[in-house]
Structures are given as C-alpha cells and as structure tokens.
Design an enzyme around this catalytic site. Structure first.
Site, PDB file in Angstrom:
ATOM      1  CB  CYS A 211       0.948  -2.431   4.622  1.00  0.00           C
ATOM      2  SG  CYS A 211       0.715  -3.501   6.051  1.00  0.00           S
TER       3      CYS A 211
ATOM      4  CG  HIS B 113       9.824 -24.775  11.905  1.00  0.00           C
ATOM      5  ND1 HIS B 113       9.793 -24.850  13.276  1.00  0.00           N
ATOM      6  CD2 HIS B 113      11.113 -25.017  11.549  1.00  0.00           C
ATOM      7  CE1 HIS B 113      11.006 -25.140  13.732  1.00  0.00           C
ATOM      8  NE2 HIS B 113      11.825 -25.221  12.702  1.00  0.00           N
TER       9      HIS B 113
ATOM     10  CB  THR C  52       2.088  -2.668  10.869  1.00  0.00           C
ATOM     11  OG1 THR C  52       0.883  -3.110  10.205  1.00  0.00           O
ATOM     12  CG2 THR C  52       1.842  -1.323  11.540  1.00  0.00           C
TER      13      THR C  52
ATOM     14  CG  HIS D 253       8.024 -28.798  10.598  1.00  0.00           C
ATOM     15  ND1 HIS D 253       7.562 -28.194  11.747  1.00  0.00           N
ATOM     16  CD2 HIS D 253       9.368 -28.920  10.751  1.00  0.00           C
ATOM     17  CE1 HIS D 253       8.584 -27.949  12.557  1.00  0.00           C
ATOM     18  NE2 HIS D 253       9.693 -28.390  11.979  1.00  0.00           N
TER      19      HIS D 253
ATOM     20  CG  ASP E 105      -0.348   0.195   2.528  1.00  0.00           C
ATOM     21  OD1 ASP E 105       0.905   0.252   2.602  1.00  0.00           O
ATOM     22  OD2 ASP E 105      -1.085   0.314   3.533  1.00  0.00           O
TER      23      ASP E 105
HETATM   24  C1  RB5 Z   1      -1.915   2.571   6.524  1.00  0.00           C
HETATM   25  O1  RB5 Z   1      -1.923   3.779   7.218  1.00  0.00           O
HETATM   26  C2  RB5 Z   1      -1.660   1.429   7.477  1.00  0.00           C
HETATM   27  O2  RB5 Z   1      -2.787   1.200   8.259  1.00  0.00           O
HETATM   28  C3  RB5 Z   1      -1.260   0.190   6.725  1.00  0.00           C
HETATM   29  O3  RB5 Z   1      -0.129   0.451   5.962  1.00  0.00           O
HETATM   30  C4  RB5 Z   1      -0.932  -1.047   7.543  1.00  0.00           C
HETATM   31  O4  RB5 Z   1      -0.018  -0.758   8.545  1.00  0.00           O
HETATM   32  C5  RB5 Z   1      -2.078  -1.833   8.014  1.00  0.00           C
HETATM   33  O5  RB5 Z   1      -1.955  -2.864   8.651  1.00  0.00           O
END
Ligand code: RB5
Length: 142
Positions: free
Chosen positions: A64, A97, A66, A133, A7
């Site tokens: 993204c 695994h 996180t 596994h 994203d």
């Molecule tokens: C976008 O602001 C953020 O929410 C996205 O990149 C991500 O971290 C979502 O899990």
C-alpha cells in the site's frame, strides 16, 4: 504460490513485482486491486492473509502507500506473521527469526529497485529453525 495484494497506492509496484515473479518462473496469484482507483486496503490484506493462512498460497506480498495498514490488517488473521520491511537486512532477518509469511512494503516509501531486492531476499531466505526462534513463534501463537 505467492499471493499478491495492494491498494491504489501500491498498484504500480505490485505490477512490477508480479512481472519480476513471472520473469523468474515464480507462480503468483493476484488478489487485487486491479487499478489506480481509490480503494480500501483491508479488503486486499484480508484476502491475501486468508490465502496464506489456508495454505492456498505459500507466502504473500502486500503493498500500500506505507505498507503499515496492510501489515496491521494481515496480522489480525491467525497464523499470519506479516513483516513491514524496507531494507534487505530486515527481510532476511524476519524470515530467519520470525518465519514471516507475508511481506509488506510501502510504495510511497521505497523505489522499485530496492523493493525488488527486498522481495528476492524475502523469498530466498529460509527460516533458521533455531529452537529459540521456534519457541518465540509458538509464544506468539499461544
Ligand atoms: C492510502 O491513501 C493509504 O492510506 C494506504 O495506502 C496505506 O498507506 C495505509 O496504511
């Protein structure tokens, strides 16, 4: 073939990973997004998950902010085992695994240097093929 998706939060890191793969003669397909403009991560997570589940891509990498939203979404697709990894040990272990087929990372969590090391570990590590596994992965599928 490696499927790439991100994203807006992961756009720059995805481009770095794309350049890294190209430099190492690893084919990749970019499923977007293609700019820093704010967008919805599930669109790109679903596109890469579908490509991996169908066999169009061997593995996927989703970025993204996180990595969490990408991972949650990708794991909703049957046949996908997406792993959120921010260290090399986890990237190797999840290949050995879990036979993970999608790597998720957060560009707001780690820098580009560690991220590329994690990509390398994820792509170079084979599944162990250990019976325990295999049994556990089958239990996930069931
Ligand atoms: C976008 O602001 C953020 O929410 C996205 O990149 C991500 O971290 C979502 O899990």
């Amino acid at each position: 073939m490696i499927g790439l998706g991100c994203d807006h939060g992961g756009y720059e890191l995805k481009n770095l990973i794309k350049a890294y793969l190209t430099d190492h003669n690893i084919e990749c397909m970019d499923y977007g997004t293609y700019s820093n403009e704010s967008c919805d991560y599930p669109i790109f997570a679903k596109a890469v998950a579908k490509a991996v589940a169908s066999g169009e891509c061997d593995r996927g990498i989703l970025i993204c902010g996180t990595g969490i939203g990408m991972c949650i979404t990708a794991n909703k697709t049957a046949g996908i085992r997406a792993a959120l990894c921010h260290d090399v040990f986890s990237a190797k272990a999840t290949r050995e695994h879990n036979d993970s087929n999608i790597l998720c990372m957060g560009a707001r969590v780690i820098g580009p240097g560690p991220a590329l090391e994690i990509v390398r570990a994820f792509l170079e590590t084979d599944f162990s093929n250990d019976i325990r596994h295999i049994r556990r992965i089958k239990m996930i599928e069931d």
